[in-house]
Design a protein around this motif. Structure first.
Motif, mmCIF file in Angstrom:
data_model
loop_
_atom_site.group_PDB
_atom_site.id
_atom_site.type_symbol
_atom_site.label_atom_id
_atom_site.label_comp_id
_atom_site.label_asym_id
_atom_site.label_seq_id
_atom_site.Cartn_x
_atom_site.Cartn_y
_atom_site.Cartn_z
ATOM 1 N N GLY B 26 0.808 -1.212 0.000
ATOM 2 C CA GLY B 26 0.000 0.000 0.000
ATOM 3 C C GLY B 26 0.837 1.254 0.000
ATOM 4 N N TYR B 27 0.140 2.362 0.071
ATOM 5 C CA TYR B 27 0.772 3.680 0.065
ATOM 6 C C TYR B 27 -0.181 4.610 0.810
ATOM 7 N N PRO B 28 0.343 5.520 1.645
ATOM 8 C CA PRO B 28 -0.551 6.322 2.490
ATOM 9 C C PRO B 28 -1.460 7.281 1.688
ATOM 10 N N ILE B 29 -2.699 7.331 2.065
ATOM 11 C CA ILE B 29 -3.621 8.374 1.582
ATOM 12 C C ILE B 29 -4.843 8.376 2.501
ATOM 13 N N THR B 30 -5.327 9.544 2.844
ATOM 14 C CA THR B 30 -6.519 9.709 3.674
ATOM 15 C C THR B 30 -7.753 9.516 2.788
ATOM 16 N N PRO B 31 -8.852 8.917 3.225
ATOM 17 C CA PRO B 31 -9.141 8.440 4.584
ATOM 18 C C PRO B 31 -9.091 6.921 4.735
ATOM 19 N N GLN B 32 -8.004 6.282 4.324
ATOM 20 C CA GLN B 32 -7.895 4.822 4.483
ATOM 21 C C GLN B 32 -6.660 4.423 5.270
ATOM 22 N N ASN B 33 -5.970 5.387 5.882
ATOM 23 C CA ASN B 33 -4.659 5.095 6.466
ATOM 24 C C ASN B 33 -4.673 4.052 7.575
ATOM 25 N N GLU B 34 -5.810 3.935 8.277
ATOM 26 C CA GLU B 34 -5.858 2.945 9.368
ATOM 27 C C GLU B 34 -5.700 1.530 8.826
ATOM 28 N N SER B 40 0.390 -3.181 9.029
ATOM 29 C CA SER B 40 1.807 -3.125 9.403
ATOM 30 C C SER B 40 2.022 -3.679 10.809
ATOM 31 N N ARG B 41 0.972 -3.565 11.651
ATOM 32 C CA ARG B 41 1.046 -4.146 13.002
ATOM 33 C C ARG B 41 0.798 -5.651 12.976
ATOM 34 N N ARG B 42 -0.227 -6.060 12.229
ATOM 35 C CA ARG B 42 -0.710 -7.435 12.293
ATOM 36 C C ARG B 42 0.090 -8.416 11.451
ATOM 37 N N MET B 43 0.532 -7.991 10.248
ATOM 38 C CA MET B 43 1.176 -8.953 9.346
ATOM 39 C C MET B 43 2.388 -9.645 9.976
ATOM 40 N N PRO B 44 3.267 -8.903 10.673
ATOM 41 C CA PRO B 44 4.409 -9.609 11.283
ATOM 42 C C PRO B 44 3.969 -10.663 12.298
ATOM 43 N N GLN B 45 2.809 -10.460 12.947
ATOM 44 C CA GLN B 45 2.326 -11.426 13.942
ATOM 45 C C GLN B 45 1.845 -12.719 13.307
ATOM 46 N N VAL B 46 1.519 -12.680 12.008
ATOM 47 C CA VAL B 46 1.013 -13.893 11.347
ATOM 48 C C VAL B 46 1.973 -14.341 10.237
ATOM 49 N N ASP B 47 3.241 -13.927 10.370
ATOM 50 C CA ASP B 47 4.265 -14.253 9.371
ATOM 51 C C ASP B 47 3.884 -13.777 7.982
ATOM 52 N N GLY B 48 3.185 -12.663 7.934
ATOM 53 C CA GLY B 48 2.794 -12.106 6.644
ATOM 54 C C GLY B 48 3.724 -10.978 6.240
ATOM 55 N N VAL B 49 3.436 -10.414 5.076
ATOM 56 C CA VAL B 49 4.264 -9.342 4.533
ATOM 57 C C VAL B 49 3.438 -8.062 4.430
ATOM 58 N N PHE B 50 3.912 -7.008 5.094
ATOM 59 C CA PHE B 50 3.382 -5.663 4.843
ATOM 60 C C PHE B 50 4.504 -4.872 4.219
#
Lengths: 178, 352, 248
Positions: B26-34, B40-50
């Motif tokens: 992805g790439y930052p843009i409002t209003p979808q940044n969350e 970016s928080r969750r993917m490392p917890q499930v061995d995924g790629v962000f």
């Protein structure tokens, strides 16, 4: 059905106050929604969020004519006082707002939230003083539901804050009952 | 699982992870940044790629590479960023690669604003980029529906080997509602034996949209069209509300449909026989829903947060049989129930 | 009869569409030989560009994805991030890589993406008909610089290897040429080394190959090879700009 707008400047905890209300409503099996204002205004001036708590399906989560407004600072009261439904409620933070509201067709409560929070030794719980007053005045959700929500929302290493938050709500509640 | 209170943007992200998505670009843009922030928080917890790409253009091409390698993959953006992704979406459709793309629409054109809108309906439902292709598009109307449709989108993308788009707006992306996650993997999805995983013990796989012989390319195009026909037959989704005896049917999707539902309730209280037809799939447009409406319907009123886009599909479906009216607010302005009721009364009254 | 020379398995048994005297065929073979010598054909995934090598997916006997113009490094990133065991390479020309795909190559290098880029620099757009490229030399005539490239209005040719060598993520950067046999042998060595570095998980690698385009340069093949040595090598000096051994 209750439509609320909670407004203040960043750091006054209006966003989390709104989320706690929505969370408590959810625990009470009600339909709830929460939506923040977003955009450049977050980077300075006034932030606000809208909360809807109801038994029926929620149409727009965006609140135009609120039943209840909580204004934590003067720009918030300036912006939202005129939008409140006749017969609605305005709670304002009289620690920071020195003008009196002009409306005479609504119930107005002046709550010195910052002063009370400072007395409790934690200026950050001013929002919870307001919360206590809000619940006593409107009964929109039960105090117990907010407590449950707080327990869940606060991370384990912050659970020590539970007590001061509860105290703040009690003080706010008393002020509203007077 | 107990209900959680979640923002639409975050709920989409969690739904994607629950549906087996392990790659997000992805790439930052409002209003979808969350959404990317959550990933970016969750993917490392499930061995995924962000991976935060250098642009929306790169992000969609990383999606292309990952989809071609056989992964469940997602990207998200908002209107101006989705415009940048169109080249890649055309290549994905041409190369028959499954992926899920989220557009949390904001007002346009150009840089526009950051408030909610539905003005990317044409772009989403007509393909959006160059060439004869379609993207399957869903328009959820609640955070729970964002979750359910995102999960389903991965299955549908894999089934049709086609990009699927979740079309939201700033309201749906930013709002919190209670949600539950229940993902049951679809059965009978085709194996991804076309993926470029290395040609060990088999002939090489090629992911490609180039075909220099016109007749061959036409043949490929007809195959794509066959898929869209099949999707049109099988994937139409809609909700009918208070339509059994309706004389005026309001047609609205997404955030607008919630407001219209409130308006319909109030119209009913005032004795006006109003109903709501809510398209959930936007491509394919739910033509079947119109066939289910009673003969009492005298007027349609399409309501959108645009200057009038979905209304074209209503007109095409109704095909002149019944008058089709339009009410819209655009560029980030959200219509309120009162103005919709006013317009509805004008329409209903005009027929008497 | 003894077989003394064969097609290497990583090349398909198909004639290429390249013009007479074009050096793409040589470079394809070098890449294929490197894959075979390292024994990685069955885990290789190539990414074909837009440009003369757009049909590379027909010539490499391994899995290939065809990318949009300039986007090969982004596509390769997606592939490598899904299957880290794959040996992933992009094959790109100078218009594709140094013009429309400048952001993609710079950021793939900056991230230290574990992919290998084969960069064919012939100082011109070939497939579209000999237009000026970002690598076209000063004074060089093309179909969009008919009076010769003017620095004043079009700037200086981009030295891609020098530029990418400034990025710590680019662990292997070497410029070679394919204008004669000794240089072709050096080119092969560089390509193989770049793949080895990828296999060792070192980071991003690129081999820039100076190449000819007799058709669009308007020269006979031999003349084009001489033009390359006389004009391109002085501006694009050959040599290694970075290697992991030096980085460490």
């Amino acid at each position: 059905m209750a439509e609320l707008i909670l407004a203040g400047f960043g750091g006054q905890g209006v966003m989390s106050m709104g989320q706690m209300l929505a969370y408590a409503g959810m625990l009470e099996q009600k339909k709830v929604s929460w939506i923040p204002s977003y955009g450049p205004e977050m980077r300075g001036g006034t932030a606000n969020c809208a909360v809807v708590i109801t038994d029926e399906e929620i149409g727009s989560p965006v609140v135009v004519e609120p039943d209840v407004v909580v204004a934590m600072n003067l720009p918030s009261m300036d912006k939202f006082e005129s939008t409140i439904k006749p017969g609605g409620v305005l709670l304002y933070n009289s620690s920071l707002i020195d003008r009196k509201p002009a409306r005479d067709d609504i119930t107005v409560l002046a709550i010195p939230a910052n002063e009370v929070a400072n007395e409790l030794g934690n200026t950050r719980v001013a929002n919870m003083v307001m919360m206590g007053a809000l619940l006593t005045q409107t009964g929109v959700v039960k105090v117990d539901s907010i407590h449950k929500g707080l327990e869940q929302v606060l991370p384990s290493h912050r659970q020590d804050l539970l007590e001061v938050n509860k105290q703040a709500m009690e003080r706010g509640s008393k002020l509203a009952a007077e | 699982m107990a209900k959680q209170l979640m923002k639409g943007n975050e709920a989409i992200a969690e739904a994607a992870i629950k549906a087996g998505c392990r790659h997000f670009f992805g790439y930052p843009i409002t209003p979808q940044n969350e959404l990317p922030q959550y990933m970016s928080r969750r993917m490392p917890q499930v061995d995924g790629v962000f991976l935060q790409a250098e642009s929306e253009v790169s992000a969609i091409n990383m999606v292309y590479g990952a989809a071609g390698a056989g992964a469940r993959v997602m990207t998200s953006s908002s209107s101006p960023g989705i415009s940048l992704k169109q080249e890649g979406i055309s290549y994905l459709a041409g190369s028959q690669l499954p992926c899920v793309i989220v557009n949390i629409i904001r007002g346009g054109p150009g840089l526009g604003g950051i408030q909610p809108a539905q003005s990317d309906y044409f772009q989403a439902t007509r393909g959006g980029g160059h060439g004869d292709y379609r993207v399957i598009v869903y328009g959820p109307a609640s955070v729970q529906e964002m979750v359910d449709l995102t999960m389903e989108a991965f299955d549908v993308a894999d089934r049709y080997r086609n990009p699927v788009m979740i079309l939201g707006d700033g309201v749906l992306g930013q709002m919190m509602e209670p949600v539950e996650f229940h993902y049951k993997p679809a059965e009978g999805l085709p194996a991804k034996d076309w993926a470029t995983t290395g040609a060990a013990g088999r002939d090489p796989n090629v992911i490609n949209s180039l075909s220099l012989v016109a007749e061959h390319l036409e043949e490929h195009n007809w195959r794509l069209q066959d898929k869209y026909k099949e999707a049109t037959e099988k994937e139409q989704r809609w909700e009918l509300y208070n339509c059994d005896d309706a004389e005026l049917v309001l047609v609205a999707y997404g955030t607008t449909s919630r407001i219209v539902k409130s308006a319909v309730n109030q119209l009913r209280e005032q004795g006006i026989k109003a109903g709501l037809l809510r398209p959930i799939s936007l491509f394919p447009f739910p033509e079947k829903a119109f066939a289910q409406l009673p003969s009492s319907v005298k007027n349609f009123l399409a309501v959108e947060m645009s200057a009038g886009q979905m209304v074209d599909d209503v007109r095409l479906t109704v095909n002149g049989a019944t008058p089709v009216h339009f009410y819209g607010r655009t560029a980030g302005v959200i219509p309120g129930p009162a103005e919709i009721i006013k317009k509805a009364k004008e329409v209903a009254g005009g027929e008497k | 009869m003894n077989v003394v020379f064969e097609r290497t398995p990583a090349l398909s048994d198909r004639p290429t569409h390249y013009c007479p005297g074009c050096t793409h065929g040589i470079i394809h073979r070098l890449v294929a030989e490197a894959l075979d010598e390292l024994g990685v054909r069955e885990k290789a995934v190539g990414v074909a560009p837009v440009g003369c090598a757009v049909l590379a997916y027909n010539y490499f006997n391994c899995d290939v994805q065809q990318a949009a113009h300039g986007r090969a490094p982004a596509v390769a990133t997606g592939i490598k991030r899904v299957n880290a065991d794959n040996v992933v390479f992009t094959y790109q020309g100078d218009g594709d890589l140094a013009s429309i795909g400048c952001a993609e190559i710079v950021h793939a290098a900056a991230r230290g993406e574990k992919i290998t880029t084969i960069f064919v620099n012939n100082a011109i757009y070939g497939m579209t008909g000999g237009q000026m490229a970002p690598t076209t030399l000063e004074g060089q005539k093309t179909t969009t610089s008919p009076y010769g490239r003017k620095i004043e209005s079009t700037g200086h040719p981009i030295q891609v290897s020098e530029m990418l060598a400034t990025l710590p993520g680019a662990v292997f950067v070497e410029r070679v040429s394919v204008h004669d046999v000794p240089n072709i042998r050096k080119a092969k060595k560089a390509i193989k080394k770049a793949f080895e570095d990828q296999l060792n998980g070192q980071g991003f690698g690129i081999v820039e190959l100076l190449s000819t385009c007799p058709t669009n340069w308007g020269m006979a093949p031999q003349e084009a090879l001489e033009w390359l040595t006389g004009n391109m090598i002085p501006y694009y000096p050959l040599g290694n700009f970075r290697s992991p051994e030096e980085v460490e």
